[in-house]
Design a protein around this motif. Structure first.
Motif, PDB file in Angstrom:
ATOM      1  N   LYS A   1      32.551  -9.326 -22.465  1.00  0.00           N
ATOM      2  CA  LYS A   1      32.125  -8.814 -21.163  1.00  0.00           C
ATOM      3  C   LYS A   1      30.637  -8.495 -21.165  1.00  0.00           C
ATOM      4  CE  LYS A   1      33.157  -5.212 -17.784  1.00  0.00           C
ATOM      5  NZ  LYS A   1      33.978  -4.012 -17.489  1.00  0.00           N
ATOM      6  N   LYS A   2      30.224  -7.855 -22.262  1.00  0.00           N
ATOM      7  CA  LYS A   2      28.805  -7.519 -22.386  1.00  0.00           C
ATOM      8  C   LYS A   2      27.953  -8.783 -22.424  1.00  0.00           C
ATOM      9  CE  LYS A   2      25.622  -4.804 -25.220  1.00  0.00           C
ATOM     10  NZ  LYS A   2      25.480  -3.963 -26.425  1.00  0.00           N
ATOM     11  N   ALA A   3      28.477  -9.797 -23.160  1.00  0.00           N
ATOM     12  CA  ALA A   3      27.746 -11.067 -23.235  1.00  0.00           C
ATOM     13  C   ALA A   3      27.678 -11.734 -21.861  1.00  0.00           C
ATOM     14  CB  ALA A   3      28.411 -11.993 -24.250  1.00  0.00           C
ATOM     15  N   ASP A   4      28.828 -11.663 -21.118  1.00  0.00           N
ATOM     16  CA  ASP A   4      28.846 -12.244 -19.766  1.00  0.00           C
ATOM     17  C   ASP A   4      27.859 -11.526 -18.856  1.00  0.00           C
ATOM     18  OD1 ASP A   4      30.739 -14.058 -20.524  1.00  0.00           O
ATOM     19  OD2 ASP A   4      32.450 -12.889 -19.757  1.00  0.00           O
ATOM     20  N   GLU A   5      27.875 -10.181 -18.950  1.00  0.00           N
ATOM     21  CA  GLU A   5      26.948  -9.405 -18.124  1.00  0.00           C
ATOM     22  C   GLU A   5      25.504  -9.729 -18.477  1.00  0.00           C
ATOM     23  OE1 GLU A   5      28.037  -5.391 -18.775  1.00  0.00           O
ATOM     24  OE2 GLU A   5      29.804  -5.450 -17.444  1.00  0.00           O
ATOM     25  N   GLN A   6      25.243  -9.843 -19.764  1.00  0.00           N
ATOM     26  CA  GLN A   6      23.887 -10.174 -20.197  1.00  0.00           C
ATOM     27  C   GLN A   6      23.487 -11.568 -19.721  1.00  0.00           C
ATOM     28  OE1 GLN A   6      23.286  -9.777 -24.392  1.00  0.00           O
ATOM     29  NE2 GLN A   6      21.109 -10.311 -24.303  1.00  0.00           N
ATOM     30  N   ALA A   7      24.474 -12.511 -19.839  1.00  0.00           N
ATOM     31  CA  ALA A   7      24.198 -13.875 -19.374  1.00  0.00           C
ATOM     32  C   ALA A   7      23.953 -13.888 -17.871  1.00  0.00           C
ATOM     33  CB  ALA A   7      25.368 -14.793 -19.734  1.00  0.00           C
ATOM     34  N   GLN A   8      24.769 -13.073 -17.131  1.00  0.00           N
ATOM     35  CA  GLN A   8      24.595 -12.984 -15.683  1.00  0.00           C
ATOM     36  C   GLN A   8      23.225 -12.413 -15.334  1.00  0.00           C
ATOM     37  OE1 GLN A   8      26.589 -14.121 -13.407  1.00  0.00           O
ATOM     38  NE2 GLN A   8      25.472 -13.361 -11.637  1.00  0.00           N
ATOM     39  N   GLU A   9      22.853 -11.349 -16.061  1.00  0.00           N
ATOM     40  CA  GLU A   9      21.541 -10.743 -15.830  1.00  0.00           C
ATOM     41  C   GLU A   9      20.423 -11.734 -16.131  1.00  0.00           C
ATOM     42  OE1 GLU A   9      21.440  -7.263 -18.199  1.00  0.00           O
ATOM     43  OE2 GLU A   9      22.803  -6.103 -16.910  1.00  0.00           O
ATOM     44  N   GLU A  10      20.589 -12.466 -17.236  1.00  0.00           N
ATOM     45  CA  GLU A  10      19.567 -13.460 -17.591  1.00  0.00           C
ATOM     46  C   GLU A  10      19.487 -14.555 -16.532  1.00  0.00           C
ATOM     47  OE1 GLU A  10      20.636 -14.819 -21.427  1.00  0.00           O
ATOM     48  OE2 GLU A  10      19.927 -13.018 -22.484  1.00  0.00           O
ATOM     49  N   GLN A  11      20.677 -14.980 -16.033  1.00  0.00           N
ATOM     50  CA  GLN A  11      20.695 -16.020 -14.999  1.00  0.00           C
ATOM     51  C   GLN A  11      20.037 -15.518 -13.715  1.00  0.00           C
ATOM     52  OE1 GLN A  11      24.580 -17.519 -14.125  1.00  0.00           O
ATOM     53  NE2 GLN A  11      23.859 -18.984 -12.598  1.00  0.00           N
ATOM     54  N   GLU A  12      20.391 -14.264 -13.335  1.00  0.00           N
ATOM     55  CA  GLU A  12      19.788 -13.688 -12.134  1.00  0.00           C
ATOM     56  C   GLU A  12      18.281 -13.546 -12.302  1.00  0.00           C
ATOM     57  OE1 GLU A  12      21.822 -10.056 -11.485  1.00  0.00           O
ATOM     58  OE2 GLU A  12      23.650 -10.997 -10.692  1.00  0.00           O
ATOM     59  N   ALA A  13      17.876 -13.102 -13.494  1.00  0.00           N
ATOM     60  CA  ALA A  13      16.440 -12.970 -13.754  1.00  0.00           C
ATOM     61  C   ALA A  13      15.752 -14.327 -13.680  1.00  0.00           C
ATOM     62  CB  ALA A  13      16.213 -12.330 -15.124  1.00  0.00           C
ATOM     63  N   GLU A  14      16.426 -15.345 -14.226  1.00  0.00           N
ATOM     64  CA  GLU A  14      15.863 -16.695 -14.194  1.00  0.00           C
ATOM     65  C   GLU A  14      15.771 -17.216 -12.759  1.00  0.00           C
ATOM     66  OE1 GLU A  14      16.767 -21.130 -16.098  1.00  0.00           O
ATOM     67  OE2 GLU A  14      17.970 -19.387 -16.678  1.00  0.00           O
ATOM     68  N   GLU A  15      16.856 -16.966 -11.979  1.00  0.00           N
ATOM     69  CA  GLU A  15      16.839 -17.394 -10.578  1.00  0.00           C
ATOM     70  C   GLU A  15      15.759 -16.663  -9.796  1.00  0.00           C
ATOM     71  OE1 GLU A  15      20.758 -16.678  -9.187  1.00  0.00           O
ATOM     72  OE2 GLU A  15      21.640 -18.449 -10.166  1.00  0.00           O
ATOM     73  N   GLN A  16      15.618 -15.356 -10.060  1.00  0.00           N
ATOM     74  CA  GLN A  16      14.578 -14.580  -9.387  1.00  0.00           C
ATOM     75  C   GLN A  16      13.192 -15.103  -9.740  1.00  0.00           C
ATOM     76  OE1 GLN A  16      14.973 -12.361  -7.098  1.00  0.00           O
ATOM     77  NE2 GLN A  16      12.818 -11.850  -6.870  1.00  0.00           N
ATOM     78  N   ALA A  17      13.031 -15.422 -11.029  1.00  0.00           N
ATOM     79  CA  ALA A  17      11.740 -15.969 -11.466  1.00  0.00           C
ATOM     80  C   ALA A  17      11.469 -17.313 -10.789  1.00  0.00           C
ATOM     81  CB  ALA A  17      11.731 -16.123 -12.983  1.00  0.00           C
ATOM     82  N   GLU A  18      12.529 -18.135 -10.656  1.00  0.00           N
ATOM     83  CA  GLU A  18      12.367 -19.432  -9.989  1.00  0.00           C
ATOM     84  C   GLU A  18      11.995 -19.245  -8.520  1.00  0.00           C
ATOM     85  OE1 GLU A  18      15.964 -21.555 -10.563  1.00  0.00           O
ATOM     86  OE2 GLU A  18      15.575 -22.040 -12.674  1.00  0.00           O
ATOM     87  N   LYS A  19      12.686 -18.276  -7.857  1.00  0.00           N
ATOM     88  CA  LYS A  19      12.370 -18.005  -6.453  1.00  0.00           C
ATOM     89  C   LYS A  19      10.929 -17.535  -6.295  1.00  0.00           C
ATOM     90  CE  LYS A  19      17.064 -16.832  -4.927  1.00  0.00           C
ATOM     91  NZ  LYS A  19      17.933 -15.757  -4.390  1.00  0.00           N
ATOM     92  N   GLU A  20      10.526 -16.629  -7.176  1.00  0.00           N
ATOM     93  CA  GLU A  20       9.148 -16.130  -7.105  1.00  0.00           C
ATOM     94  C   GLU A  20       8.150 -17.252  -7.346  1.00  0.00           C
ATOM     95  OE1 GLU A  20       8.955 -12.975  -9.906  1.00  0.00           O
ATOM     96  OE2 GLU A  20      10.108 -11.557  -8.665  1.00  0.00           O
ATOM     97  N   GLN A  21       8.493 -18.134  -8.293  1.00  0.00           N
ATOM     98  CA  GLN A  21       7.612 -19.263  -8.575  1.00  0.00           C
ATOM     99  C   GLN A  21       7.537 -20.211  -7.383  1.00  0.00           C
ATOM    100  OE1 GLN A  21       5.664 -19.633 -11.085  1.00  0.00           O
ATOM    101  NE2 GLN A  21       4.892 -21.652 -10.539  1.00  0.00           N
ATOM    102  N   GLU A  22       8.716 -20.472  -6.769  1.00  0.00           N
ATOM    103  CA  GLU A  22       8.742 -21.343  -5.594  1.00  0.00           C
ATOM    104  C   GLU A  22       7.950 -20.729  -4.443  1.00  0.00           C
ATOM    105  OE1 GLU A  22      12.822 -21.941  -4.731  1.00  0.00           O
ATOM    106  OE2 GLU A  22      13.175 -23.339  -6.397  1.00  0.00           O
TER     107      GLU A  22
END
Length: 298
Positions: free
Chosen positions: A87-108
């Motif tokens: 669960k912790k790994a999933d949450e961390q992966a989710q956070e990393e994915q959200e952070a990556e998506e946010q970074a992509e949005k900011e970059q776009e």
């Protein structure tokens, strides 16, 4: 528990031996009791052995059950830990994915902003270049026109100069329309080109010429308003110039109708209605025509 059973067994065995020995040593009366006691110890020993055996048999099962229970608990704990870690790994992966998506949005967004800025700068530069080009073309056109005027002025012929002077002289003492003045210069012997050049190169307000011409006509003969406009148009003034000229003179159209009525009666006879009809035909309103007939006594 096993140690306790061992101790009981040893005690029972020792008691049996002791009572057996006492039975052999003591007298006959005590021998029976000692044998009985020794037998009791033997029975106790047998019972203890049976109990110990059963306990020994039960102990592995209990230990096995305990071990299995411990194993199950450990497995459940391990599974719980594993689930928590997953669960912790999933949450961390989710956070990393959200952070990556946010970074992509900011970059776009940053790239879009940069692109819009570049397009705006390019558009501004293009507009500025176009303005500069238009200004340059306008300057070149003005320069060209100036050169043409200068060349034209330099190439003015003697006849053209005379046409200008003649046109200016006519305008100085009488009123002309533009076309009327050109015709007058042609009548004076200038070519159409020379006459046109002369008229187009004098300073004159053709509307004011229309006013003067209208005033001249009114000063020696009677006109209706529409009749005077038609007369000025006949003289070469445009409808706009003729209308301006007539509207900017001081005149009483009723008095003009009275003068016209008297002029008609001076050289021919009319009935009242016939005179009114004639004045209306000349452009007077019914009111003005009736006034004119009244003024001459019809």
């Amino acid at each position: 528990m096993e140690s306790f059973l061992v101790i009981l067994t040893l005690l029972a065995l020792a008691g049996m031996v002791i009572f057996f020995v006492l039975a052999l040593v003591k007298g006959k009366g005590n021998r029976r009791r000692n044998f009985a006691k020794s037998g009791g110890c033997l029975i106790a020993l047998i019972v203890i052995s049976i109990i110990g055996g059963s306990m020994i048999e039960e102990t592995p099962a209990a230990e096995k059950a305990t071990a299995e229970s411990s194993a199950d608990a450990a497995q459940e704990k391990a599974q719980e830990v594993e689930e928590q870690e997953a669960k912790k790994a999933d949450e961390q992966a989710q956070e990393e994915q959200e952070a990556e998506e946010q970074a992509e949005k900011e970059q776009e967004a940053k790239e879009a902003e940069e692109k819009a800025k570049q397009e705006e700068e390019a558009k501004a530069a293009e507009e500025q270049a176009q303005k500069e080009q238009e200004a340059k073309e306008a300057e070149e056109q003005a320069k060209k026109e100036q050169e043409e005027r200068e060349a034209e002025e330099a190439s003015v012929t003697v006849s053209q100069e005379q046409a200008i002077k003649t046109a200016d002289n006519y305008i100085s003492y009488t009123a002309f329309s533009k076309s009327g003045l050109i015709e007058q210069l042609e009548f004076e012997g200038f070519s159409t080109e020379e006459a046109t050049y002369g008229v187009e190169n004098i300073t004159v307000d053709w509307q004011e010429q229309a006013v003067k011409s209208a005033d001249n006509y009114i000063s020696y003969t009677a006109f209706s308003e529409s009749g005077l406009i038609e007369q000025l148009e006949f003289e070469g003034f445009s409808t706009e110039e003729a209308t301006y000229g007539v509207e900017n003179i001081t005149v009483d159209w009723q008095e003009q109708a009275a003068k016209a009525a008297q002029n008609y009666l001076d050289y021919t006879s009319f009935s009242r209605q016939g005179l009114i009809d004639q004045l209306i035909f000349e452009g007077y309103s019914t009111e003005h025509a009736t006034y004119g007939a009244d003024q001459v006594g019809l």
